[in-house]
Design an enzyme around this catalytic site. Sequence first.
Site, PDB file in Angstrom:
ATOM      1  N   ASP A  66       0.748  -1.176  -0.768  1.00  0.00           N
ATOM      2  CA  ASP A  66       0.308   0.601  -0.166  1.00  0.00           C
ATOM      3  C   ASP A  66       0.507   1.139   0.130  1.00  0.00           C
ATOM      4  OD1 ASP A  66      -1.035   1.991   0.385  1.00  0.00           O
ATOM      5  OD2 ASP A  66      -2.603   1.156   2.336  1.00  0.00           O
ATOM      6  N   VAL A  67       1.211   2.040  -1.078  1.00  0.00           N
ATOM      7  CA  VAL A  67       2.167   2.861  -1.129  1.00  0.00           C
ATOM      8  C   VAL A  67       1.910   4.551  -0.298  1.00  0.00           C
ATOM      9  CG1 VAL A  67       2.453   2.340  -3.283  1.00  0.00           C
ATOM     10  CG2 VAL A  67       1.141   3.998  -3.324  1.00  0.00           C
ATOM     11  N   ASN A  93       2.338   5.074 -10.350  1.00  0.00           N
ATOM     12  CA  ASN A  93       0.705   5.388 -10.985  1.00  0.00           C
ATOM     13  C   ASN A  93       0.108   5.423 -10.446  1.00  0.00           C
ATOM     14  OD1 ASN A  93      -0.580   4.052 -14.061  1.00  0.00           O
ATOM     15  ND2 ASN A  93      -0.460   2.565 -12.178  1.00  0.00           N
ATOM     16  N   TYR A 159      -8.370  15.306  -5.745  1.00  0.00           N
ATOM     17  CA  TYR A 159      -8.004  14.092  -6.835  1.00  0.00           C
ATOM     18  C   TYR A 159      -6.968  15.617  -7.471  1.00  0.00           C
ATOM     19  CZ  TYR A 159      -6.913  12.025 -11.093  1.00  0.00           C
ATOM     20  OH  TYR A 159      -6.774  10.773 -12.386  1.00  0.00           O
ATOM     21  N   LYS A 163      -3.290  16.057  -7.404  1.00  0.00           N
ATOM     22  CA  LYS A 163      -1.966  15.815  -9.193  1.00  0.00           C
ATOM     23  C   LYS A 163      -1.326  17.487  -9.384  1.00  0.00           C
ATOM     24  CE  LYS A 163      -3.835  11.862 -10.326  1.00  0.00           C
ATOM     25  NZ  LYS A 163      -2.418  10.794 -10.143  1.00  0.00           N
TER      26      LYS A 163
HETATM   27  P1  NAD Z   1      -7.164   1.618 -12.257  1.00  0.00           P
HETATM   28  O1  NAD Z   1      -8.004   2.066 -11.292  1.00  0.00           O
HETATM   29  O2  NAD Z   1      -7.209   0.973 -13.697  1.00  0.00           O
HETATM   30  O3  NAD Z   1      -5.914   1.938 -11.477  1.00  0.00           O
HETATM   31  C1  NAD Z   1      -5.021   2.430 -10.174  1.00  0.00           C
HETATM   32  C2  NAD Z   1      -4.708   1.074  -9.548  1.00  0.00           C
HETATM   33  O4  NAD Z   1      -3.663   1.854  -8.431  1.00  0.00           O
HETATM   34  C3  NAD Z   1      -5.373   0.038  -9.463  1.00  0.00           C
HETATM   35  O5  NAD Z   1      -4.684  -1.015  -9.936  1.00  0.00           O
HETATM   36  C4  NAD Z   1      -5.059   0.574  -7.586  1.00  0.00           C
HETATM   37  O6  NAD Z   1      -4.812  -0.683  -7.489  1.00  0.00           O
HETATM   38  C5  NAD Z   1      -3.890   0.899  -7.208  1.00  0.00           C
HETATM   39  N1  NAD Z   1      -3.845   1.392  -6.158  1.00  0.00           N
HETATM   40  C6  NAD Z   1      -5.030   2.713  -5.830  1.00  0.00           C
HETATM   41  N2  NAD Z   1      -4.628   3.092  -4.347  1.00  0.00           N
HETATM   42  C7  NAD Z   1      -3.255   1.754  -4.171  1.00  0.00           C
HETATM   43  C8  NAD Z   1      -2.102   1.683  -3.275  1.00  0.00           C
HETATM   44  N3  NAD Z   1      -2.498   2.799  -1.636  1.00  0.00           N
HETATM   45  N4  NAD Z   1      -1.105   1.566  -2.821  1.00  0.00           N
HETATM   46  C9  NAD Z   1      -0.984   0.655  -4.124  1.00  0.00           C
HETATM   47  N5  NAD Z   1      -2.034   0.658  -5.087  1.00  0.00           N
HETATM   48  C10 NAD Z   1      -2.861   1.565  -4.942  1.00  0.00           C
HETATM   49  O7  NAD Z   1      -6.837   3.391 -13.092  1.00  0.00           O
HETATM   50  P2  NAD Z   1      -5.805   4.280 -13.797  1.00  0.00           P
HETATM   51  O8  NAD Z   1      -6.649   4.933 -15.094  1.00  0.00           O
HETATM   52  O9  NAD Z   1      -4.865   2.825 -14.137  1.00  0.00           O
HETATM   53  O10 NAD Z   1      -5.002   4.872 -13.489  1.00  0.00           O
HETATM   54  C11 NAD Z   1      -3.784   4.820 -13.234  1.00  0.00           C
HETATM   55  C12 NAD Z   1      -3.272   6.055 -12.867  1.00  0.00           C
HETATM   56  O11 NAD Z   1      -3.577   6.937 -13.825  1.00  0.00           O
HETATM   57  C13 NAD Z   1      -4.016   7.243 -11.758  1.00  0.00           C
HETATM   58  O12 NAD Z   1      -2.755   7.537 -10.579  1.00  0.00           O
HETATM   59  C14 NAD Z   1      -4.620   7.776 -12.035  1.00  0.00           C
HETATM   60  O13 NAD Z   1      -5.269   9.166 -11.659  1.00  0.00           O
HETATM   61  C15 NAD Z   1      -3.791   8.218 -13.611  1.00  0.00           C
HETATM   62  N6  NAD Z   1      -4.963   8.766 -15.134  1.00  0.00           N
HETATM   63  C16 NAD Z   1      -5.844   8.289 -14.483  1.00  0.00           C
HETATM   64  C17 NAD Z   1      -6.886   8.357 -16.415  1.00  0.00           C
HETATM   65  C18 NAD Z   1      -7.809   7.418 -16.764  1.00  0.00           C
HETATM   66  O14 NAD Z   1      -8.892   8.928 -17.880  1.00  0.00           O
HETATM   67  N7  NAD Z   1      -8.114   6.326 -17.437  1.00  0.00           N
HETATM   68  C19 NAD Z   1      -6.671   9.787 -16.705  1.00  0.00           C
HETATM   69  C20 NAD Z   1      -5.804  10.677 -15.447  1.00  0.00           C
HETATM   70  C21 NAD Z   1      -4.750  10.345 -14.835  1.00  0.00           C
END
Ligand code: NAD
Length: 261
Positions: A66-67, A93, A159, A163
């Site tokens: 858990d980061v 990420n 959020y 960011k």
């Molecule tokens: P996602 O929900 O598939 O991935 C997020 C991952 O983070 C999941 O695997 C989750 O288990 C993990 N996570 C959450 N809390 C955690 C913790 N405490 N410790 C370790 N892991 C943890 O969604 P995604 O879209 O792949 O998101 C990845 C990143 O991209 C995020 O930072 C998100 O803010 C960013 N992002 C996504 C989008 C989009 O449109 N998908 C847009 C902008 C930014």
Amino acid sequence: MINIDLTGRRALVTGASSGLGRAIAVNLASCGAKVGVNYLKDQVAAQAVVTQIQQAGGQAIALQADVSQPEAVEALFAEVDRAFGGLDIMVNNAGMDGARENCAESQPDHWESVIRVDLLGPYYCTRQALKRMQPQQRGVILQVTSVHEFIPWAGYSAYTSAKAALSMFTKSVAQEVAMQGIRVLAIAPGAIQTPINASVWGNPDSLRDLDQKIAMNRLGEPDEIGRVAAFLVSDLASYITGTTLAVDGGMLIYPDFSHGG
Ligand code: NAD
């Protein structure tokens, strides 16, 4: 021909059992990096990423942590040390957008949990990564921010604040280590089809609304982030530090102004 070559590089990608983290881990491995696939809870999904990488001839291991917990991050890096003997590439990420809550009605513990994962998590991991990269005078730290480091988003102030803060953290740390052979930079995805926004793309009306906010009028694919991440952490991007690259299909170019105005 220009190739992205990460042969021999040791990488850690947080939140890599799904979505963008998964795509980044797979793309880094396909360029030759050994990849630590960090996951929070879903060991089966993380193992599937490892298997996908291994079946393609790459190297990876699944690492639970858990980061948002500094002790857990310390233990994670101890595992990375044991498995890889150090670290060359850190991709922060892991993230969450949290529940939609306007500020006045928001719950402080909800707000804090987003900050803990999206801002403190990258801070804890960056700190540990730098301890490994500074002695070797080499490394790259890539933060996954969002177009919401730039674009306000009602109901998601935790959020957007996390960011935007992560972006300024990135620039400040980049200054600290620029002379030590370490680059620190960010990628800002737009709307990419992953589990984080499944409720939006799963509904035709909200998908249409979202598409209209994107100049290319479509969501991105995780690989469209994974490929750019592989480039940014490679030596091909050796002169890029302390900045954010938006990969957003034109979300930041005010698509509403493509007509009228
Ligand atoms: P996602 O929900 O598939 O991935 C997020 C991952 O983070 C999941 O695997 C989750 O288990 C993990 N996570 C959450 N809390 C955690 C913790 N405490 N410790 C370790 N892991 C943890 O969604 P995604 O879209 O792949 O998101 C990845 C990143 O991209 C995020 O930072 C998100 O803010 C960013 N992002 C996504 C989008 C989009 O449109 N998908 C847009 C902008 C930014």
